[in-house]
Design an enzyme around this catalytic site. Structure first.
Site, PDB file in Angstrom:
ATOM      1  N   ASP A 179      43.512  50.420  38.144  1.00 20.81           N
ATOM      2  CA  ASP A 179      44.168  50.658  39.425  1.00 20.81           C
ATOM      3  C   ASP A 179      43.012  50.756  40.400  1.00 20.81           C
ATOM      4  OD1 ASP A 179      45.117  52.033  41.765  1.00 20.81           O
ATOM      5  OD2 ASP A 179      46.955  52.370  40.650  1.00 20.81           O
ATOM      6  N   HIS A 180      42.812  49.729  41.205  1.00 24.50           N
ATOM      7  CA  HIS A 180      41.550  49.686  41.947  1.00 24.50           C
ATOM      8  C   HIS A 180      41.435  50.814  42.980  1.00 24.50           C
ATOM      9  CE1 HIS A 180      43.695  47.474  45.123  1.00 24.50           C
ATOM     10  NE2 HIS A 180      42.655  47.673  45.907  1.00 24.50           N
ATOM     11  N   HIS A 242      49.178  52.562  43.132  1.00 23.67           N
ATOM     12  CA  HIS A 242      48.136  53.145  43.990  1.00 23.67           C
ATOM     13  C   HIS A 242      48.570  54.468  44.641  1.00 23.67           C
ATOM     14  CE1 HIS A 242      46.505  49.287  43.310  1.00 23.67           C
ATOM     15  NE2 HIS A 242      47.011  48.660  44.349  1.00 23.67           N
TER      16      HIS A 242
END
Ligand code: BG6
Length: 500
Positions: A179-180, A242
């Site tokens: 999950d950047h 996110h």
């Protein structure tokens, strides 16, 4: 760090070009890659090594924060890349890949430590993972890990089947879900910020905090991704992953540090109540940065009747000893007035407010992007006796800040899963979202219009107004005026305890 082989599926794709190769290159420049390192770039297109290296060299110039001027470093780095044309559904392709990987490992004396990165559409995750296992590629002497990108399913049931498929091929501890947002430096710094400042630790709880607001606003629209986005929408694209990860990172504390417990403590929203706690929007045409923008339904590839949400806001409360009674308001949307990801902690207002020259509330604002800064708003008495809200501002130098993918790939290479999403969190996030998705499916949640370039649908204000609050919009360093948030008084603030 062990010498490693990095095997990238989807190497000719957009993510590889924009994020993955630039991140590897930046790590290389900083001496953070293992001394002996081999990249296997896999794709369907018929490149040869030289052509592919040229293609990567060109994209490093465009997308690496370190620029593309250092020709000899680029040549050294790209020399570690080998391109292989691959049909991800053909077992023979995996056998060819296995031979190439083993040969290279022998040449470089690598211990067989392999990292498989699936930068491909989600329907291919399970089958590719299984092929890796069945071909023997996953039986590396030094260990094998799998990295996958979201979307991790499109609802609770499909996420569970995805996890089942992956678990047949890799043990859970070797699956790294990227999950950047968890790789963004300010997100990674949140815990340190709180842990190293007892003064913050002391006030971040339901005695002092009135509400917490988490915003991720984007100026971009659907871009060229209509095929994916029109089926996903803001809830699946940003919220389930996110935004809920940001919530978990913000809300965890020394007593409940485990992110799973945080999301598990979120009061479920029943399907029948979804419209009360969630507001959805879709952009229509409007002006942004002086330019006329098309509405979502006019965007190329979008169904002209589409009811996909490009904006979502929700109110959550946690059954947690520290946060019980504090509403968390979360919102994200495309084609909004500015790009900004931030967490705003609004402190309670103990003042009886009769005039506007009284002290403002205190605020803690963590700007995650594009600025990476922390603002703390206090009230100061000027020499003339007037009370002035002022913001203490700390900012880091953006040029020096590594990108999310650099931090995450570095961790994955070392086998450190701290800043990756874990399956339980993903499952619990879907579990919280599922009744909302069901309600939308049944047409129980209205979709509001908002003009491109705006702050989103005004209907989202209701989520806060019901509890006497208002969204704190970006202040760009200016102090927030006393009257800005929920100044109907503390009485309403107390009522929030009943929410959830
Ligand atoms: C991605 C979403 O995960 O995150 C995109 O699929 C979104 O729709 C992007 O634009 C936002 O990332 P960032 O890092 O620019 O905030």
């Amino acid at each position: 760090m062990q010498a490693s082989a990095f095997v990238l599926f989807g190497a000719t794709g957009d993510l590889a070009k924009r994020k993955i190769f630039p991140a590897l290159y930046n790590l290389y420049l900083e001496g953070k890659l293992p001394d002996r390192f081999a990249v296997f770039a896999l794709g369907r297109k018929p490149f040869n090594d030289d052509l592919f290296r040229l293609h990567i060299a060109e994209s490093l110039g465009r997308f690496s924060r370190k620029g593309g001027q250092n020709a000899s470093a680029i040549a050294d780095f790209t020399a570690s890349i080998q391109y292989l044309t691959m049909d991800a559904y053909d077992p023979k392709s995996y056998l060819r890949l296995k031979i190439a990987v083993e040969r290279r490992e022998a040449e470089l004396g690598l211990p067989g430590n392999r990292l498989f990165y699936l930068s491909v559409a989600p329907e291919h995750f399970g089958p590719i993972a299984l092929h890796i296992r069945e071909s023997g590629l996953g039986d590396a002497a030094g260990g094998a890990r799998l990295i996958i990108e979201k979307p991790f399913g499109r609802d609770l049931a499909s996420a569970r089947s995805l996890n089942e498929a992956l678990s047949q091929a890799f043990p859970p501890e070797d699956i790294f879900y990227i999950d950047h947002y968890l790789g963004k430096p300010m997100v990674q710094n949140l815990q340190a910020l709180i842990a190293s400042n007892p003064v913050l630790k002391a006030v971040l709880n339901n005695h002092y905090v009135a509400n917490v607001q988490i915003t991720a606003s984007e100026t971009v629209g659907v871009e060229e991704r209509a095929g994916y986005y029109d089926k996903a929408g803001a809830l699946r694209d940003m919220f389930q992953n996110h935004m809920l990860q940001l919530l978990m990172m913000t809300a965890r504390h020394s007593e409940v540090y485990d992110k799973r417990k945080i999301i598990d403590s979120a009061y479920p929203v029943a399907k029948e109540e979804a419209a009360h706690h969630v507001v959805l929007g879709q952009y229509v045409s409007g002006r942004l940065d002086g330019r006329e923008m098309a509405g979502y339904r006019e965007e190329p590839g979008v169904d002209p009747q589409s009811v996909t949400e490009t904006y979502a806001a929700a109110r959550l409360t946690l059954d947690d000893p520290i946060w019980r009674g504090v509403p968390f308001y979360i919102r994200t949307g495309k084609r909004l007035s500015e790009k900004s990801t931030r967490i705003v902690v609004v402190f309670k207002d103990p003042m009886e407010r009769h005039t506007s020259d009284q002290p403002a509330r205190n605020y803690l604002i963590v700007h995650i992007q594009p600025d990476q800064s922390v603002d703390f708003q206090l009230n100061l008495h000027g020499l003339n006796g007037e009370i002035q809200p002022v913001q203490l501002h700390f900012a880091s130098d953006a040029a020096e800040v590594p990108e999310a993918y650099e931090l995450l790939l570095y961790d994955a290479l070392r086998g450190d899963a701290t800043f990756f999403a874990h399956w339980d969190e993903i499952e619990l996030s879907w579990k919280w979202m599922q009744p909302i998705l069901d309600a939308i499916e049944e047409g129980l949640v209205p979709l509001h219009d908002y003009p491109a370039g705006s702050l989103g649908p005004p209907a989202a204000d209701r989520l806060l107004a019901e509890q006497g609050f208002a969204w704190v919009e970006n202040d760009h360093g200016r102090a927030l005026e006393p009257a800005v948030a929920g100044e109907q008084g503390t009485e309403k603030t107390r009522k929030e305890v009943a929410i959830g």
